[in-house]
Scaffold this motif. Structure first.
Motif, PDB file in Angstrom:
ATOM      1  N   GLY A 161      71.192  54.279  43.825  1.00 55.71           N
ATOM      2  CA  GLY A 161      71.050  54.217  45.437  1.00 55.71           C
ATOM      3  C   GLY A 161      69.673  52.976  45.962  1.00 55.71           C
ATOM      4  O   GLY A 161      69.800  52.479  47.493  1.00 55.71           O
ATOM      5  N   MET A 162      68.644  53.542  45.419  1.00 53.06           N
ATOM      6  CA  MET A 162      67.137  53.182  45.857  1.00 53.06           C
ATOM      7  C   MET A 162      67.332  51.469  45.907  1.00 53.06           C
ATOM      8  O   MET A 162      66.671  50.776  46.493  1.00 53.06           O
ATOM      9  N   LEU A 163      68.024  50.954  44.323  1.00 47.64           N
ATOM     10  CA  LEU A 163      67.737  49.667  44.233  1.00 47.64           C
ATOM     11  C   LEU A 163      69.030  49.217  45.308  1.00 47.64           C
ATOM     12  O   LEU A 163      68.657  47.696  45.619  1.00 47.64           O
ATOM     13  N   GLY A 164      70.473  49.294  45.608  1.00 48.36           N
ATOM     14  CA  GLY A 164      70.944  49.229  46.947  1.00 48.36           C
ATOM     15  C   GLY A 164      70.263  48.851  48.094  1.00 48.36           C
ATOM     16  O   GLY A 164      70.079  48.061  48.924  1.00 48.36           O
ATOM     17  N   ALA A 165      69.253  50.057  48.357  1.00 51.08           N
ATOM     18  CA  ALA A 165      68.384  50.210  49.430  1.00 51.08           C
ATOM     19  C   ALA A 165      67.203  48.546  49.804  1.00 51.08           C
ATOM     20  O   ALA A 165      67.368  48.126  50.850  1.00 51.08           O
ATOM     21  N   LEU A 166      66.552  49.084  48.274  1.00 52.18           N
ATOM     22  CA  LEU A 166      65.618  47.756  48.528  1.00 52.18           C
ATOM     23  C   LEU A 166      66.213  46.512  48.717  1.00 52.18           C
ATOM     24  O   LEU A 166      66.088  45.681  49.329  1.00 52.18           O
ATOM     25  N   GLY A 167      67.066  46.162  47.982  1.00 51.84           N
ATOM     26  CA  GLY A 167      68.336  44.446  48.142  1.00 51.84           C
ATOM     27  C   GLY A 167      68.374  45.022  49.018  1.00 51.84           C
ATOM     28  O   GLY A 167      67.972  43.717  49.644  1.00 51.84           O
ATOM     29  N   CYS A 168      68.928  45.442  50.279  1.00 52.71           N
ATOM     30  CA  CYS A 168      69.703  45.346  51.087  1.00 52.71           C
ATOM     31  C   CYS A 168      68.409  44.862  52.344  1.00 52.71           C
ATOM     32  O   CYS A 168      68.815  43.666  52.736  1.00 52.71           O
ATOM     33  N   THR A 169      67.416  45.373  52.285  1.00 60.00           N
ATOM     34  CA  THR A 169      65.795  44.953  53.264  1.00 60.00           C
ATOM     35  C   THR A 169      65.566  44.370  52.644  1.00 60.00           C
ATOM     36  O   THR A 169      64.883  43.291  53.622  1.00 60.00           O
ATOM     37  N   ALA A 170      65.603  44.667  51.436  1.00 59.70           N
ATOM     38  CA  ALA A 170      65.051  42.447  51.001  1.00 59.70           C
ATOM     39  C   ALA A 170      65.860  41.481  51.582  1.00 59.70           C
ATOM     40  O   ALA A 170      65.531  40.173  52.243  1.00 59.70           O
ATOM     41  N   ALA A 171      67.023  41.249  51.539  1.00 60.19           N
ATOM     42  CA  ALA A 171      67.638  40.355  51.650  1.00 60.19           C
ATOM     43  C   ALA A 171      67.023  40.286  54.287  1.00 60.19           C
ATOM     44  O   ALA A 171      67.957  39.419  54.119  1.00 60.19           O
ATOM     45  N   ALA A 172      67.112  41.455  54.390  1.00 58.26           N
ATOM     46  CA  ALA A 172      67.786  41.334  55.515  1.00 58.26           C
ATOM     47  C   ALA A 172      66.158  40.366  56.386  1.00 58.26           C
ATOM     48  O   ALA A 172      66.036  40.048  57.298  1.00 58.26           O
ATOM     49  N   LEU A 173      65.204  41.113  55.437  1.00 60.18           N
ATOM     50  CA  LEU A 173      63.922  40.843  55.372  1.00 60.18           C
ATOM     51  C   LEU A 173      63.312  38.696  55.370  1.00 60.18           C
ATOM     52  O   LEU A 173      62.518  38.001  56.184  1.00 60.18           O
ATOM     53  N   ALA A 174      64.490  38.652  54.221  1.00 60.86           N
ATOM     54  CA  ALA A 174      64.027  36.941  53.840  1.00 60.86           C
ATOM     55  C   ALA A 174      65.757  36.284  55.087  1.00 60.86           C
ATOM     56  O   ALA A 174      65.285  34.928  54.672  1.00 60.86           O
TER      57      ALA A 174
END
Length: 226
Positions: free
Chosen positions: A155-168
């Motif tokens: 769940g945390m990896l999914g959250a980090l993955g989504c936020t990283a993609a959005a920021l980039a």
């Protein structure tokens, strides 16, 4: 089984608990949990309130409960459920079943109130990789937050993955068609426990040694059935 227990007499009653406790009764627990969250945020300015909530989902109860509570209270947060098994269709279907069970059909539907993130369940339920363990190890060292390899870690990896993609500014298509995208920059991770899942020895050994298990060691320790 429930019928046979009741038929046995003696005033005994049986209540069937669905997988993960993910039935209509369980949804009420998350309605209460949402009220607690709102109370904690009462003195937080609107500019600092969470815009998005991420949670791991395995049987669908937590995701459905949070999504329904969010919709009922008129909250503007967006609920993102990160799949640790199955797929978006399954979790949206379960959420719709809970909406119907609570008599709320016609006022909301799963596709509108729940965003589902795919792409982080790895090789299956309860299975993990050395790379994922390395990430969970780093999170524990940096934040003190323990994650288990079956639920909260993914769940945390999914959250980090989504936020990283959005920021980039990267395309979010890899997270599945049911992912609604982030609506803000303040994300809250709903930690659902899983401490016992972190006691299988794999992560604790990693924490003591500081070394990441090899992919072969992780595969050998994984359940035989995904």
């Amino acid at each position: 089984l429930a019928a046979s227990i009741a038929a046995g007499g003696g005033g005994r009653k049986a209540h069937i608990l669905p997988v993960g406790g993910s039935g209509a009764d369980g949804v009420w627990g998350y309605l209460e949990a949402w009220a607690e969250l709102e109370a904690q945020l009462r003195d937080v300015s609107s500019s600092d309130r969470p815009s998005d909530v991420f949670v791991a989902t395995g049987s669908g109860g937590t995701a459905a409960g949070l999504a329904i509570a969010n919709a009922l209270t008129g909250s503007r947060m967006r609920i993102h459920a990160v799949c640790v098994c199955d797929d978006a269709a399954y979790f949206l279907g379960h959420c719709d079943e809970m909406i119907e069970a609570l008599g709320l059909e016609g006022s909301m539907d799963a596709a509108s109130i729940l965003s589902v993130v795919e792409g982080f369940k790895g090789s299956g339920y309860g299975r993990t990789t050395a790379e994922d363990l390395r990430a969970m190890h780093g999170i524990a060292l940096e934040s003190g937050v323990l994650l288990d390899a079956t639920y909260t870690g993914k769940g945390m990896l999914g959250a980090l993955g989504c936020t990283a993609a959005a920021l980039a500014g990267r395309d979010a298509a890899s997270f599945g068609e049911a992912f609604h995208g982030l609506q803000g920059r303040h994300c809250l991770f709903w930690h659902t426990g899983g401490l016992f899942g972190a006691m299988d020895g794999m992560l604790s050994e990693l924490m003591r040694s500081g070394e990441v298990p090899t992919a072969a060691a992780v595969e050998a320790a994984a359940p035989t059935s995904p």
